[in-house]
Design a protein around this motif. Sequence first.
Motif, PDB file in Angstrom:
ATOM      1  N   ALA A  35      49.051  57.494  40.755  1.00  0.00           N
ATOM      2  CA  ALA A  35      48.031  56.747  40.012  1.00  0.00           C
ATOM      3  C   ALA A  35      47.132  57.733  39.281  1.00  0.00           C
ATOM      4  N   SER A  36      47.134  57.663  37.946  1.00  0.00           N
ATOM      5  CA  SER A  36      46.351  58.630  37.169  1.00  0.00           C
ATOM      6  C   SER A  36      44.870  58.537  37.534  1.00  0.00           C
ATOM      7  N   GLY A  37      44.356  57.333  37.748  1.00  0.00           N
ATOM      8  CA  GLY A  37      42.943  57.166  38.107  1.00  0.00           C
ATOM      9  C   GLY A  37      42.627  57.888  39.421  1.00  0.00           C
ATOM     10  N   PHE A  40      42.516  61.637  38.808  1.00  0.00           N
ATOM     11  CA  PHE A  40      41.231  62.017  38.201  1.00  0.00           C
ATOM     12  C   PHE A  40      40.121  62.009  39.251  1.00  0.00           C
ATOM     13  N   ARG A  41      40.078  60.947  40.067  1.00  0.00           N
ATOM     14  CA  ARG A  41      38.987  60.851  41.055  1.00  0.00           C
ATOM     15  C   ARG A  41      39.046  61.996  42.068  1.00  0.00           C
ATOM     16  N   GLU A  42      40.261  62.468  42.370  1.00  0.00           N
ATOM     17  CA  GLU A  42      40.410  63.609  43.266  1.00  0.00           C
ATOM     18  C   GLU A  42      39.757  64.852  42.657  1.00  0.00           C
ATOM     19  N   GLY A  61      33.887  54.781  31.128  1.00  0.00           N
ATOM     20  CA  GLY A  61      34.978  53.804  31.088  1.00  0.00           C
ATOM     21  C   GLY A  61      35.900  54.038  29.908  1.00  0.00           C
ATOM     22  N   GLU A  62      35.792  55.243  29.304  1.00  0.00           N
ATOM     23  CA  GLU A  62      36.661  55.579  28.168  1.00  0.00           C
ATOM     24  C   GLU A  62      37.921  56.253  28.665  1.00  0.00           C
ATOM     25  N   LEU A  63      38.939  56.257  27.819  1.00  0.00           N
ATOM     26  CA  LEU A  63      40.158  56.956  28.210  1.00  0.00           C
ATOM     27  C   LEU A  63      39.965  58.467  28.032  1.00  0.00           C
ATOM     28  N   VAL A  64      40.503  59.207  28.968  1.00  0.00           N
ATOM     29  CA  VAL A  64      40.535  60.664  28.865  1.00  0.00           C
ATOM     30  C   VAL A  64      41.580  61.000  27.783  1.00  0.00           C
ATOM     31  N   PRO A  65      41.331  62.025  26.948  1.00  0.00           N
ATOM     32  CA  PRO A  65      42.294  62.340  25.882  1.00  0.00           C
ATOM     33  C   PRO A  65      43.737  62.500  26.399  1.00  0.00           C
ATOM     34  N   LEU A  68      45.165  65.949  27.927  1.00  0.00           N
ATOM     35  CA  LEU A  68      44.690  66.285  29.279  1.00  0.00           C
ATOM     36  C   LEU A  68      45.352  65.383  30.320  1.00  0.00           C
ATOM     37  N   THR A  69      45.402  64.083  30.003  1.00  0.00           N
ATOM     38  CA  THR A  69      45.945  63.110  30.965  1.00  0.00           C
ATOM     39  C   THR A  69      47.433  63.357  31.193  1.00  0.00           C
ATOM     40  N   THR A  70      48.156  63.548  30.104  1.00  0.00           N
ATOM     41  CA  THR A  70      49.603  63.710  30.218  1.00  0.00           C
ATOM     42  C   THR A  70      49.928  64.977  31.005  1.00  0.00           C
ATOM     43  N   ASP A  89      51.179  54.323  38.017  1.00  0.00           N
ATOM     44  CA  ASP A  89      50.152  53.281  38.007  1.00  0.00           C
ATOM     45  C   ASP A  89      48.972  53.783  37.186  1.00  0.00           C
ATOM     46  N   GLY A  90      48.665  53.089  36.084  1.00  0.00           N
ATOM     47  CA  GLY A  90      47.545  53.511  35.232  1.00  0.00           C
ATOM     48  C   GLY A  90      47.964  54.534  34.193  1.00  0.00           C
ATOM     49  N   PHE A  91      49.197  54.920  34.201  1.00  0.00           N
ATOM     50  CA  PHE A  91      49.764  55.848  33.222  1.00  0.00           C
ATOM     51  C   PHE A  91      51.186  55.390  32.911  1.00  0.00           C
ATOM     52  N   PRO A  92      51.597  55.325  31.662  1.00  0.00           N
ATOM     53  CA  PRO A  92      50.839  55.601  30.455  1.00  0.00           C
ATOM     54  C   PRO A  92      49.862  54.481  30.096  1.00  0.00           C
ATOM     55  N   ARG A  93      48.846  54.832  29.303  1.00  0.00           N
ATOM     56  CA  ARG A  93      47.818  53.870  28.911  1.00  0.00           C
ATOM     57  C   ARG A  93      47.616  53.853  27.398  1.00  0.00           C
ATOM     58  N   THR A  94      48.351  54.699  26.686  1.00  0.00           N
ATOM     59  CA  THR A  94      48.325  54.681  25.214  1.00  0.00           C
ATOM     60  C   THR A  94      49.759  54.894  24.741  1.00  0.00           C
ATOM     61  N   GLY A  96      50.691  57.118  22.673  1.00  0.00           N
ATOM     62  CA  GLY A  96      50.929  58.570  22.702  1.00  0.00           C
ATOM     63  C   GLY A  96      51.413  59.020  24.073  1.00  0.00           C
ATOM     64  N   GLN A  97      50.791  58.499  25.120  1.00  0.00           N
ATOM     65  CA  GLN A  97      51.196  58.866  26.484  1.00  0.00           C
ATOM     66  C   GLN A  97      52.593  58.339  26.798  1.00  0.00           C
ATOM     67  N   ALA A  98      52.883  57.117  26.315  1.00  0.00           N
ATOM     68  CA  ALA A  98      54.194  56.509  26.596  1.00  0.00           C
ATOM     69  C   ALA A  98      55.305  57.334  25.955  1.00  0.00           C
ATOM     70  N   GLN A 164      31.707  50.896  46.054  1.00  0.00           N
ATOM     71  CA  GLN A 164      32.006  50.319  44.739  1.00  0.00           C
ATOM     72  C   GLN A 164      32.082  51.453  43.725  1.00  0.00           C
ATOM     73  N   ARG A 165      33.187  51.504  42.997  1.00  0.00           N
ATOM     74  CA  ARG A 165      33.312  52.536  41.970  1.00  0.00           C
ATOM     75  C   ARG A 165      32.241  52.329  40.896  1.00  0.00           C
ATOM     76  N   ASP A 166      31.663  53.429  40.393  1.00  0.00           N
ATOM     77  CA  ASP A 166      30.639  53.319  39.347  1.00  0.00           C
ATOM     78  C   ASP A 166      31.160  52.534  38.154  1.00  0.00           C
ATOM     79  N   TYR A 175      33.701  46.937  29.026  1.00  0.00           N
ATOM     80  CA  TYR A 175      34.118  47.987  28.100  1.00  0.00           C
ATOM     81  C   TYR A 175      35.555  48.434  28.412  1.00  0.00           C
ATOM     82  N   ARG A 176      35.875  48.564  29.705  1.00  0.00           N
ATOM     83  CA  ARG A 176      37.230  48.990  30.085  1.00  0.00           C
ATOM     84  C   ARG A 176      38.271  47.959  29.650  1.00  0.00           C
ATOM     85  N   LEU A 177      37.888  46.676  29.692  1.00  0.00           N
ATOM     86  CA  LEU A 177      38.838  45.642  29.255  1.00  0.00           C
ATOM     87  C   LEU A 177      39.063  45.725  27.745  1.00  0.00           C
TER      88      LEU A 177
HETATM   89  P1  AMP Z   1      41.798  53.548  36.914  1.00  0.00           P
HETATM   90  O1  AMP Z   1      41.534  53.898  38.323  1.00  0.00           O
HETATM   91  O2  AMP Z   1      43.265  53.499  36.582  1.00  0.00           O
HETATM   92  O3  AMP Z   1      41.068  52.306  36.455  1.00  0.00           O
HETATM   93  O4  AMP Z   1      41.211  54.755  36.032  1.00  0.00           O
HETATM   94  C1  AMP Z   1      39.848  55.109  36.063  1.00  0.00           C
HETATM   95  C2  AMP Z   1      39.471  55.874  34.811  1.00  0.00           C
HETATM   96  O5  AMP Z   1      40.246  57.084  34.724  1.00  0.00           O
HETATM   97  C3  AMP Z   1      39.762  55.155  33.505  1.00  0.00           C
HETATM   98  O6  AMP Z   1      38.733  54.253  33.130  1.00  0.00           O
HETATM   99  C4  AMP Z   1      39.866  56.337  32.534  1.00  0.00           C
HETATM  100  O7  AMP Z   1      38.589  56.873  32.225  1.00  0.00           O
HETATM  101  C5  AMP Z   1      40.606  57.350  33.377  1.00  0.00           C
HETATM  102  N1  AMP Z   1      42.081  57.183  33.239  1.00  0.00           N
HETATM  103  C6  AMP Z   1      42.959  56.778  34.206  1.00  0.00           C
HETATM  104  N2  AMP Z   1      44.216  56.766  33.746  1.00  0.00           N
HETATM  105  C7  AMP Z   1      44.145  57.153  32.451  1.00  0.00           C
HETATM  106  C8  AMP Z   1      45.103  57.325  31.413  1.00  0.00           C
HETATM  107  N3  AMP Z   1      46.411  57.072  31.628  1.00  0.00           N
HETATM  108  N4  AMP Z   1      44.673  57.753  30.203  1.00  0.00           N
HETATM  109  C9  AMP Z   1      43.374  58.032  29.974  1.00  0.00           C
HETATM  110  N5  AMP Z   1      42.407  57.864  30.897  1.00  0.00           N
HETATM  111  C10 AMP Z   1      42.772  57.437  32.121  1.00  0.00           C
END
Ligand code: AMP
Length: 223
Positions: A35-37, A40-42, A61-65, A68-70, A89-94, A96-98, A164-166, A175-177
């Motif tokens: 799970a990409s999220g 990141f949280r780690e 709540g923005e996507l990471v470029p 970096l994510t890939t 899970d949570g990747f790919p999200r654009t 470009g990532q796909a 609760q996650r920030d 915004y995330r939606l």
């Molecule tokens: P999630 O736990 O999947 O909701 O991800 C939490 C946050 O991590 C997202 O709101 C983004 O800021 C970042 N994030 C997670 N996955 C991706 C991704 N595939 N591309 C860009 N940002 C991501």
Amino acid sequence: MSSAPKFVVLLGPPGAGKGTQAAFLREILGVPHVASGDLFREHLLNKTKFGRQVVSYIERGELVPDDLTTAMVMERLAQPDCQHGALLDGFPRTLGQAVALDEALAKQGHRICQVLNIVVPDEVLVERLSGRRVCRKCGAVYHIVHNPPHQDGACDRCGGELYQRDDDRPGTVRYRLKVYWEQTSPLIDYYKKQGVLVEINGNQSIEGVQAELKAAVTCDGRG
Ligand code: AMP
């Protein structure tokens, strides 16, 4: 065992239940949950240099470029436990990532075998995300109304503290939606065209979604 690696993508807006269903799917598929999220949280938790680079995107709540994510996800997929595949899970999200994922897998002679798209209406997602609580220790996911822990604030699985996650606070959730609809939903067509997309009704009980997923999962469909 010489069966082809199983790379399965869990697609769906934030709050669709991807994290909740991942534990179940991981068992069925026998591959790790990536799970990409969580990755990141780690980094944020461990205050790594990479974490400092990405923290502001995540907090807003923005996507990471994409680059970096890939790179982060590919590094995880290169670990030995992913040699037989992974549940993404949570990747790919654009788009470009796909494309980057397809190209990276193709280089190794692999490809995505299935994309499970969990569909849930937006108004349900807002309610779900604002009631979501996550275990600090093991990452298990709860909902204060629909899937509460036995004991308030404590994880059923490991006793860890629930928080609760920030980015699950109402303003950030909306915004995330918006980000999902603008940047991630085009992946639905992308994978439909590849013939690997399966739609799952996520607006039902956890057990109902599990049953649908179980019936839908097959990595043999692409021959
Ligand atoms: P999630 O736990 O999947 O909701 O991800 C939490 C946050 O991590 C997202 O709101 C983004 O800021 C970042 N994030 C997670 N996955 C991706 C991704 N595939 N591309 C860009 N940002 C991501």
